[in-house]
Design an enzyme around this catalytic site. Structure first.
Site, PDB file in Angstrom:
ATOM      1  N   HIS A  62       0.751  -1.121   0.040  1.00 53.04           N
ATOM      2  CA  HIS A  62       0.019   0.067   0.123  1.00 53.04           C
ATOM      3  C   HIS A  62       0.972   1.340   0.008  1.00 53.04           C
ATOM      4  CE1 HIS A  62      -3.620   2.176   1.992  1.00 53.04           C
ATOM      5  NE2 HIS A  62      -3.047   2.851   0.984  1.00 53.04           N
ATOM      6  N   TRP A  65       4.234   5.413   5.152  1.00 50.81           N
ATOM      7  CA  TRP A  65       3.786   6.531   5.829  1.00 50.81           C
ATOM      8  C   TRP A  65       4.519   7.113   6.959  1.00 50.81           C
ATOM      9  CZ3 TRP A  65      -1.834   4.006   6.651  1.00 50.81           C
ATOM     10  CH2 TRP A  65      -2.299   3.678   5.214  1.00 50.81           C
ATOM     11  N   TYR A  73      -1.163  12.344  11.665  1.00 48.89           N
ATOM     12  CA  TYR A  73      -0.127  12.295  10.570  1.00 48.89           C
ATOM     13  C   TYR A  73      -0.457  13.553   9.616  1.00 48.89           C
ATOM     14  CZ  TYR A  73      -4.043  10.216   7.900  1.00 48.89           C
ATOM     15  OH  TYR A  73      -5.203   9.687   7.244  1.00 48.89           O
ATOM     16  N   GLU A 120       0.241   7.746  -3.405  1.00 47.05           N
ATOM     17  CA  GLU A 120       1.365   7.502  -2.122  1.00 47.05           C
ATOM     18  C   GLU A 120       2.318   8.459  -2.063  1.00 47.05           C
ATOM     19  OE1 GLU A 120       0.279   5.323   0.335  1.00 47.05           O
ATOM     20  OE2 GLU A 120      -1.468   5.226  -0.717  1.00 47.05           O
ATOM     21  N   LYS A 123       0.861  12.277  -1.177  1.00 48.81           N
ATOM     22  CA  LYS A 123       0.194  12.330   0.181  1.00 48.81           C
ATOM     23  C   LYS A 123       1.107  11.939   1.344  1.00 48.81           C
ATOM     24  CE  LYS A 123      -3.717  10.449   2.867  1.00 48.81           C
ATOM     25  NZ  LYS A 123      -4.958   9.576   2.851  1.00 48.81           N
ATOM     26  N   HIS A 124       1.955  10.915   1.176  1.00 52.60           N
ATOM     27  CA  HIS A 124       2.924  10.620   2.327  1.00 52.60           C
ATOM     28  C   HIS A 124       4.322  10.862   2.026  1.00 52.60           C
ATOM     29  CE1 HIS A 124      -0.628   8.545   4.102  1.00 52.60           C
ATOM     30  NE2 HIS A 124      -0.821   8.055   3.007  1.00 52.60           N
TER      31      HIS A 124
END
Ligand SMILES: *[C@@H]1O[C@H](CO)[C@@H](O)[C@H](O)[C@H]1NC(C)=O
Length: 380
Positions: A62, A65, A73, A120, A123-124
């Protein structure tokens, strides 16, 4: 023959001297060497069945993070670096084998892997303090992107969730149910730390593994840890682990850690993690002994047909007077691979006089003793 060299020369990650571990009691304002505020990393995995993604005998990635130390977060931290050309970036940096691994194991359930990777990363990934451009000497734009994806994939390879569950007798099924405690015990036995499990409509569909990082994400050390501030969405009982479409039906024998017949995966460099039906944990270290509180040895597996020989930093591995031993002058024994679990003379079961604890290292025998143990391979 034409040699194709990576097209881009990248700068280097800032050198961190005596870096601190993230979320520790001592903090540092040097956020190129100390991950902050995102210091609790989650390597998250999917088990998608509707539709199914990836190989039927593997979980998929996935993301990676950078959660805060309390489980909250940040997200989407730098819109200027929310790149929309992840595939091109990885190719430009010569990361073709990473890309091909991602094409198999980092899957989007709608079929658009590139856009999932962009999500991914944006965002992270952009929230990881130690991957910011200022943390590179001679920064080449986008060079932090291959560092992010490579690290996520490297961590994923050390967390074979499928094998960990199978080894504990937990198998994909449309009818069987498991308790949350059974699933968590299987993961803890395989990896030594607690993981967070997630469910959707009563079926297991995600596992999150937590780490602190000593130094930078690109060059530092990931330290597995118990998660803080994250919670499970699974009920305590009645959890299904559904097969992916086309899944082979794995078979287990009476809860013993005997794996299924599938394709072998022992090759290259890896750890041999201890799996027992009880409180198994730890791994083999370089002399071939079983240890639960230290760093696993990296074994090299050479495969020839169905035969495997192993070496550690101490030397060749073999069965010497019934004991698994690695050292100089040891004659190589031939091992085989049963779905990623080490077998000798056709058996994946080895023995010890006890489960080692503290600083105790115990020999591993081929003849019966009080404790049965198997060793599951994870590539590193
Ligand atoms: C990817 O996109 C970024 C930002 O738009 C651009 O600077 C970079 O050159 C692109 N990289 C490749 C390899 O196309």
């Amino acid at each position: 023959m034409i040699l194709v060299l990576p097209g881009v020369f990248a700068g280097t990650s800032k050198v961190c001297t005596n870096p601190l571990t993230s979320c520790g009691s001592t903090t540092s304002s040097d956020t190129c060497c100390y991950n902050s505020p995102g210091g609790q990393f989650a390597l998250t995995q999917f088990w998608d069945t509707n539709p199914s993604t990836g190989p039927s005998d593997s979980w998929t990635v996935h993301g990676l993070w950078p959660d805060h130390c309390d489980g909250t977060y940040d997200q989407n931290c730098d819109s200027k670096r929310a790149y929309t050309n992840i595939t091109q970036i990885l190719k430009a940096f010569g990361k073709t084998s990473l890309l091909s691994y991602m094409n198999t194991y980092w899957k989007d359930y709608t079929g658009n892997d590139e856009s999932f990777w962009e999500h991914e990363w944006g965002k992270h990934g952009t929230c990881i303090s130690t991957l910011k451009p200022a943390c590179y000497t001679g920064y080449t734009p986008t060079q932090e992107v291959p560092d992010y994806f490579q690290k996520a994939v490297d961590l994923f390879k050390t967390r074979n969730t499928y094998q960990a569950l199978i080894n504990a007798g937990i198998t994909p099924s449309t009818t069987k149910t498991y308790t949350s405690a059974q699933i968590q015990a299987a993961l803890k036995a395989a990896f030594g730390v607690t993981a967070i499990i997630q469910c959707s409509s009563g079926a297991l569909d995600e596992v999150w593994y937590s780490y602190y990082v000593q130094g930078s994400v690109a060059t530092g050390t990931f330290i597995a840890t118990t998660p803080v501030g994250q919670s499970s969405s699974c009920a305590s009982t009645g959890i299904k682990w559904l097969p992916k479409s086309g899944s082979p039906a794995p078979t287990t024998t009476g809860g013993s850690p005997t794996p299924t017949g599938g394709s072998g995966t022992i090759s290259g460099s890896g750890y041999l993690n201890a799996v027992t039906s009880g409180s198994g944990k730890g791994c083999l270290i370089s002399a071939g002994t079983w240890y639960t509180t230290g760093t696993c040895a990296t074994f090299t597996a050479r495969v020839s047909g169905s035969s495997i020989t192993l070496t550690s930093s101490k030397g060749t591995c073999g069965i010497v007077s019934g004991v698994f031993t690695c050292g100089s002058g040891v004659a190589a024994s031939v091992f085989t691979d049963k779905s990623g679990t080490l077998a000798y003379s056709g058996s994946t079961t080895f023995y010890a006089t006890a489960v080692p604890g503290g600083s105790t290292q115990l020999p591993v025998y081929t003849a019966s003793k009080a404790v049965s143990v198997s060793f599951a391979w994870t590539n590193v």
